[in-house]
Enzyme design. Structure first.
Site, PDB file in Angstrom:
ATOM      1  N   ASP A 132      -3.483   2.534  -5.391  1.00 18.16           N
ATOM      2  CA  ASP A 132      -2.284   2.376  -4.697  1.00 18.16           C
ATOM      3  C   ASP A 132      -1.960   1.227  -4.000  1.00 18.16           C
ATOM      4  O   ASP A 132      -1.136   1.077  -2.974  1.00 18.16           O
ATOM      5  CB  ASP A 132      -2.338   3.582  -3.593  1.00 18.16           C
ATOM      6  N   GLU A 133      -2.630   0.107  -4.417  1.00 16.50           N
ATOM      7  CA  GLU A 133      -2.509  -1.058  -3.456  1.00 16.50           C
ATOM      8  C   GLU A 133      -2.368  -2.383  -4.630  1.00 16.50           C
ATOM      9  O   GLU A 133      -3.083  -2.248  -5.655  1.00 16.50           O
ATOM     10  CB  GLU A 133      -3.688  -1.473  -2.601  1.00 16.50           C
ATOM     11  N   ASP A 135       0.870  -1.279   0.282  1.00 14.55           N
ATOM     12  CA  ASP A 135       0.031   0.089  -0.130  1.00 14.55           C
ATOM     13  C   ASP A 135       0.652   1.162   0.322  1.00 14.55           C
ATOM     14  O   ASP A 135       1.628   1.409   0.807  1.00 14.55           O
ATOM     15  CB  ASP A 135      -0.668   0.045   1.087  1.00 14.55           C
TER      16      ASP A 135
END
Ligand code: DCP
Ligand code: CA
Ligand code: CA
Length: 367
Positions: free
Chosen positions: A112-113, A12
């Protein structure tokens, strides 16, 4: 198939939108940085998308109204910026490309992961994970320049919760034999699917921690929450999750953004630029062989606030005429909601489906 112990990782990216802004302007690093969605009604209406860790010390976080963020950061030399999704997607794509090389199987979730199955890469050995993660971290720091936090466990559920434990630039590894001990004391709303309402309901049953939930009679959970959810809650609380890490296959959206020669409210000029973007997007979509169901536009206004409009179609299409027409309508709408001139324009398509999955195609790109 004999179930083999898996080694699953969740990556993350730290304070992502704000970290991207620091990346292109390192002078921001020591200041509070707030990235916000400006609704445009008044100068300060809108909400915080995210803030860097300097700003978080002042109590500024995602979702906070911008006027409150401004108040909390008064006199702190803070920097406020509008969301620039196109740029964040570029940064994200670079990170994801590099991460993919470290995984046996890779699954991006959101901008974003990503989940990585690294079982084979570390030979099933949790003791080898730390070195691998340190290598990944310095690789991505060198290649892209951003930091991220990592959770590792025997499945996605544990990895996800672990990634939240230490931030920023963190690493939390939970070995299979430590899963119960790790989960047990955590509040029950840490589990995906346990929102505020469910947590309140569980509270009435005396369930406050994940451990409480794990010990709760599964038949009673089924009676209260239904079969599917009841069993899910029981398994999740016991750290059981067999979901595979699966490649999504497509980026979630394709977008382009460009600056107009001069600020304007003239629809013809705006569409002239938008049509260039539409052509690039079309090329990209054709290459990936996707149809899209959602069309969006965004504009950065003269005062640097950002506005966007989007529409979901009845059915997926790849008809460029539909795209042009919808983009024009969305810009009309956007203009009528503001007095300001437009400085930059953006176009985006999303909600993809693969061509093969479609019935006979009814429309083709027209040049
Ligand atoms: N985001 C947003 N609005 C929210 C939450 C998030 O626009 N209410 C955007 C901005 C974030 C990005 O999504 O940068 C990723 O969200 P995360 O929840 O992962 O939060 P951050 O990456 O910002 O911070 P952290 O370091 O806690 O992961
Ligand atoms: Ca993040
Ligand atoms: Ca995230």
């Amino acid at each position: 198939m004999p179930s083999r112990t898996r080694v699953i990782m969740l990556v993350d990216l730290d304070y992502f939108f704000a970290q991207c802004e620091e990346l292109r302007n390192p002078a921001l690093k020591d200041k509070p940085v707030v990235v916000g969605v400006y609704s445009g009604r008044t100068e300060d209406s809108g909400a915080v998308s995210t803030a860097n860790y300097v700003a978080r010390k002042f109590g500024v976080k995602s979702g906070l109204p911008l006027y409150l963020a401004k108040k909390r950061l008064e006199g702190a030399d803070a920097v406020f910026l509008p969301v620039d999704t196109a740029f964040y997607e570029q940064v994200s794509n670079k990170v994801m490309e590099t991460l993919r090389g470290y995984a046996d199987a890779f699954e991006q979730v959101g901008i974003d992961e990503a989940y990585l199955d690294i079982t084979q890469k570390v030979n099933g050995n949790f003791d080898a994970v730390k070195d691998l993660v340190q290598k990944m971290k310095s690789d991505i720091k060198n290649k892209v320049g951003v930091t991220f936090s990592v959770g590792v466990g025997p499945n996605k559920l544990v990895a996800k919760i672990a990634a939240d434990r230490q931030k920023p630039d963190g690493l939390t590894i939970v070995k299979p034999e430590d899963v119960q001990r790790f989960l047990s004391p955590l509040p029950v709303d840490q589990l995906i699917g346990v929102g505020r309402k469910t947590a309140a309901k569980m509270g009435e049953l005396g369930i406050r921690t994940i451990g409480d939930l794990a010990r709760y009679d599964v038949q009673r959970l089924v009676a209260i929450f239904g079969k599917k959810l009841g069993i899910y809650f029981h398994n999740a609380a016991n750290g059981i999750d067999n979901e595979p890490v699966q490649e999504v296959g497509e980026a979630e959206s394709i977008s382009r953004i460009a600056t107009l020669k001069e600020d304007t409210r003239d629809l013809a000029r705006i569409m002239e630029k938008a049509n260039q973007l539409i052509e690039e997007i079309q090329r990209d979509a054709a290459q990936r062989r996707v149809s899209f169901r959602q069309i969006g536009v965004m504009a950065v206004m003269t005062d640097l606030s950002a506005k966007s409009r989007s529409r979901t179609l009845e059915a997926a299409t790849r008809d460029i005429a539909v795209l042009r027409r919808t983009v024009q309508e969305l810009f009309e709408k956007l203009l009528s909601a503001s007095q300001l001139e437009i400085r930059r324009v953006g176009v985006k398509i999303a909600h993809f489906s693969r061509e093969e999955e479609q019935q006979r195609l009814t429309s083709f790109f027209r040049e």
